[in-house]
Design a protein around this motif. Structure first.
Motif, mmCIF file in Angstrom:
data_model
loop_
_atom_site.group_PDB
_atom_site.id
_atom_site.type_symbol
_atom_site.label_atom_id
_atom_site.label_comp_id
_atom_site.label_asym_id
_atom_site.label_seq_id
_atom_site.Cartn_x
_atom_site.Cartn_y
_atom_site.Cartn_z
ATOM 1 N N PHE A 86 40.490 63.415 82.528
ATOM 2 C CA PHE A 86 41.694 63.706 81.770
ATOM 3 C C PHE A 86 42.588 64.731 82.461
ATOM 4 O O PHE A 86 43.819 64.619 82.414
ATOM 5 C CB PHE A 86 41.332 64.214 80.369
ATOM 6 N N MET A 87 42.007 65.745 83.076
ATOM 7 C CA MET A 87 42.813 66.835 83.613
ATOM 8 C C MET A 87 43.750 66.401 84.753
ATOM 9 O O MET A 87 44.892 66.877 84.809
ATOM 10 C CB MET A 87 41.916 67.992 84.045
ATOM 11 N N PRO A 88 43.354 65.497 85.676
ATOM 12 C CA PRO A 88 44.344 65.018 86.654
ATOM 13 C C PRO A 88 45.509 64.299 85.970
ATOM 14 O O PRO A 88 46.658 64.429 86.398
ATOM 15 C CB PRO A 88 43.532 64.056 87.537
ATOM 16 N N VAL A 146 41.962 67.683 68.840
ATOM 17 C CA VAL A 146 42.013 66.297 69.306
ATOM 18 C C VAL A 146 42.240 65.351 68.131
ATOM 19 O O VAL A 146 42.876 64.309 68.284
ATOM 20 C CB VAL A 146 40.750 65.940 70.113
ATOM 21 N N SER A 147 41.753 65.710 66.946
ATOM 22 C CA SER A 147 42.066 64.909 65.756
ATOM 23 C C SER A 147 43.574 64.908 65.496
ATOM 24 O O SER A 147 44.154 63.884 65.107
ATOM 25 C CB SER A 147 41.327 65.455 64.532
ATOM 26 N N THR A 148 44.225 66.051 65.716
ATOM 27 C CA THR A 148 45.680 66.138 65.553
ATOM 28 C C THR A 148 46.392 65.274 66.577
ATOM 29 O O THR A 148 47.342 64.546 66.253
ATOM 30 C CB THR A 148 46.144 67.594 65.686
ATOM 31 N N THR A 195 38.575 77.085 73.002
ATOM 32 C CA THR A 195 38.084 75.711 72.910
ATOM 33 C C THR A 195 37.658 75.194 74.276
ATOM 34 O O THR A 195 36.650 74.504 74.419
ATOM 35 C CB THR A 195 39.174 74.793 72.324
ATOM 36 N N GLY A 196 38.432 75.555 75.302
ATOM 37 C CA GLY A 196 38.149 75.040 76.635
ATOM 38 C C GLY A 196 36.961 75.670 77.318
ATOM 39 O O GLY A 196 36.351 75.060 78.196
ATOM 40 N N GLY A 242 39.182 74.378 80.936
ATOM 41 C CA GLY A 242 40.000 73.206 81.150
ATOM 42 C C GLY A 242 39.408 71.953 80.526
ATOM 43 O O GLY A 242 38.417 71.439 81.029
ATOM 44 N N THR A 243 39.974 71.466 79.435
ATOM 45 C CA THR A 243 39.536 70.220 78.819
ATOM 46 C C THR A 243 40.755 69.513 78.244
ATOM 47 O O THR A 243 41.886 69.984 78.367
ATOM 48 C CB THR A 243 38.528 70.453 77.669
ATOM 49 N N ILE A 244 40.508 68.398 77.572
ATOM 50 C CA ILE A 244 41.574 67.653 76.902
ATOM 51 C C ILE A 244 42.340 68.527 75.918
ATOM 52 O O ILE A 244 43.524 68.310 75.654
ATOM 53 C CB ILE A 244 40.972 66.414 76.186
ATOM 54 N N THR A 245 41.685 69.562 75.383
ATOM 55 C CA THR A 245 42.348 70.389 74.372
ATOM 56 C C THR A 245 43.454 71.249 74.960
ATOM 57 O O THR A 245 44.243 71.824 74.190
ATOM 58 C CB THR A 245 41.324 71.288 73.656
ATOM 59 N N THR A 246 43.568 71.355 76.281
ATOM 60 C CA THR A 246 44.724 72.034 76.863
ATOM 61 C C THR A 246 46.004 71.347 76.397
ATOM 62 O O THR A 246 47.015 71.999 76.128
ATOM 63 C CB THR A 246 44.649 72.016 78.393
ATOM 64 N N ALA A 247 45.951 70.012 76.274
ATOM 65 C CA ALA A 247 47.120 69.254 75.814
ATOM 66 C C ALA A 247 47.423 69.493 74.342
ATOM 67 O O ALA A 247 48.523 69.172 73.878
ATOM 68 C CB ALA A 247 46.907 67.763 76.065
#
Length: 434
Positions: free
Chosen positions: A381-383, A317-319, A24-25, A214-219
């Motif tokens: 987002f990543m920081p 991200v929907s989750t 995804t990233g 590296g994107t928001i989906t790492t979370a």
């Protein structure tokens, strides 16, 4: 759901959530950035790709360790941080981190939805150009968005993981096959593993380190671990195996694209367009040198890269947004992990938000600017993720034996600093038009 981890070293058949988060990233834009670095500096920045892989392993490992060690989702971790906030009527107190995530997810989702549909539409429009299925970029983009929505709406995590793994397989065959086809200079490749900084390469180096998946989906990694059925301390070893293999694969992708840039573009002095459009330029170069079949295979890999990112965001991200909404409505902490397997109205509503409102942006005269805007928003987002992981994983929210050591703290601090610099650069470029 897998009931218990294996006593012996984990089998490759167990690997899954890490492949999902890594695939995804890694988007088409990351591959273009790597190609451009290779075309300008040859193999000199190979070491930066390796460092980027190590930093992303540390970030995703931190997310996974927080879930398995604490039993809390990432949003629950953010919501537990002290600081100012507001109380949601009929729900919980939403602190600064929760407010940040909620506002960010809404704005970022609107921009990313259009960027993702554009990215998937590009190779489809090129593949079917001149055939009976020829459609314009906007139409292909909208088809891609609706296809992603339909898939995550009806498909469970198991099917989602299988499809993502298949897309990664397509990416691997395409990207690594191209690297072999252009015949890498192995001595130069090995020399690139030693850190050097050619003149004018500073920002390319930072971008290459920061762009390895590296994107928001790492979370979202913790949510996918929960959906897989991995809960609690016994799964810690398997999670680390899963994460390292997945990001090693993405590191191979990046190195392979660096080889293509160095061998195919650097010597010939070929320049690529910015953004995902650069991969179309590469397709034309490949067709001129190797023929149409190789160019078609590459476009299929381009599509797999873009569509895997779209599916991962639509699902992951929907989750995360559903977890956010559930918290604001007073869900108890122990129910947080269950959101990974649920598809309530909040999950479906956010997936709709990613799909239909952003279609309006596809009619902007310069749709490729959306990808730049997405990069700016994504850089913020990543920081936040790296900084809050340092906070959470040095606290009593996780058992003492699972808190950060000096290596983890050092890697997460380096990631936070890197992404702060990248975010500042993106914002400066936006403000100055540079």
């Amino acid at each position: 759901m897998t009931d218990a981890p294996p006593a012996k070293p984990p089998r490759l058949s167990l690997i899954g959530p890490g492949i999902v988060v890594a695939a995804t990233g890694v988007g088409a834009g990351d591959l273009v950035a790597t190609l451009i670095a290779g075309s300008r500096f040859g193999y000199a920045l190979l070491w930066a790709a390796v460092i980027g892989t190590v930093l992303k392993i540390a970030l995703a490992e931190g997310v996974g360790r927080f879930w398995l060690g604490s039993g809390r989702t990432m949003f629950q971790g953010w919501a537990s941080l002290p600081g100012p906030g507001v109380r949601v009527p009929g729900g919980e107190r939403l602190n600064w981190a929760g407010i940040y995530f909620g506002v960010y997810a809404v704005i970022w989702g609107f921009v990313y939805g259009a960027a993702a549909m554009t990215a998937v539409g590009l190779p489809l429009a090129a593949l079917f150009d001149g055939t009976g299925l020829a459609l314009d970029l906007k139409t292909w983009g909208m088809i891609a968005g609706v296809a992603g929505l339909g898939f995550v709406w009806v498909g469970g995590y198991g099917l989602f993981e299988k499809v993502m793994t298949a897309l990664v397989g397509l990416m691997f065959v395409t990207v690594v096959g191209l690297a072999v086809l252009v015949a890498p200079d192995l001595p130069a490749l090995m020399a690139g593993a030693w850190p050097t900084l050619p003149e004018g390469a500073a920002f390319y180096t930072l971008g290459l380190i920061g762009g390895v998946g590296g994107t928001i989906t790492t979370a979202a990694y913790g949510y996918w671990l929960a959906a897989k059925g991995w809960r609690g301390e016994p799964w810690m070893r398997v999670m680390r195996w899963d994460n390292r293999i997945a990001y090693a694969v993405t590191g191979v992708f990046v190195i392979a694209m660096l080889i293509v840039g160095a061998e195919l573009l650097h010597a010939a002095g070929v320049a690529l367009s910015g953004g995902d459009r650069g991969l179309l330029d590469l397709g034309l170069v490949l067709e001129a040198r190797f023929g149409r079949p190789i160019a078609v295979l590459f476009l299929v890999g381009f599509w797999a890269t873009s569509f895997s990112s779209l599916l991962g965001v639509w699902q992951g991200v929907s989750t995360m947004f559903a977890d956010f909404v559930g918290f604001t409505r007073g869900r108890t902490e122990g129910e947080g992990g269950a959101v990974a397997a649920s598809k309530g109205w909040a999950f479906r509503g956010y997936a709709l938000w990613l799909t239909f409102p952003p279609m309006l942006l596809l009619f902007v005269d310069r749709p490729f600017g959306l990808i730049v805007a997405y990069g700016v928003l994504g850089s913020l987002f990543m920081p936040f993720l790296a900084g809050t992981l340092i906070w959470l994983l040095n606290s009593e929210r996780v058992p003492a034996e699972r808190r950060n050591g000096w290596v983890s703290n050092g890697l997460l601090a380096a990631a936070a600093l890197l992404f702060c610099v990248l975010a500042g650069r993106e914002l400066w470029s936006l403000a100055t038009g540079g």
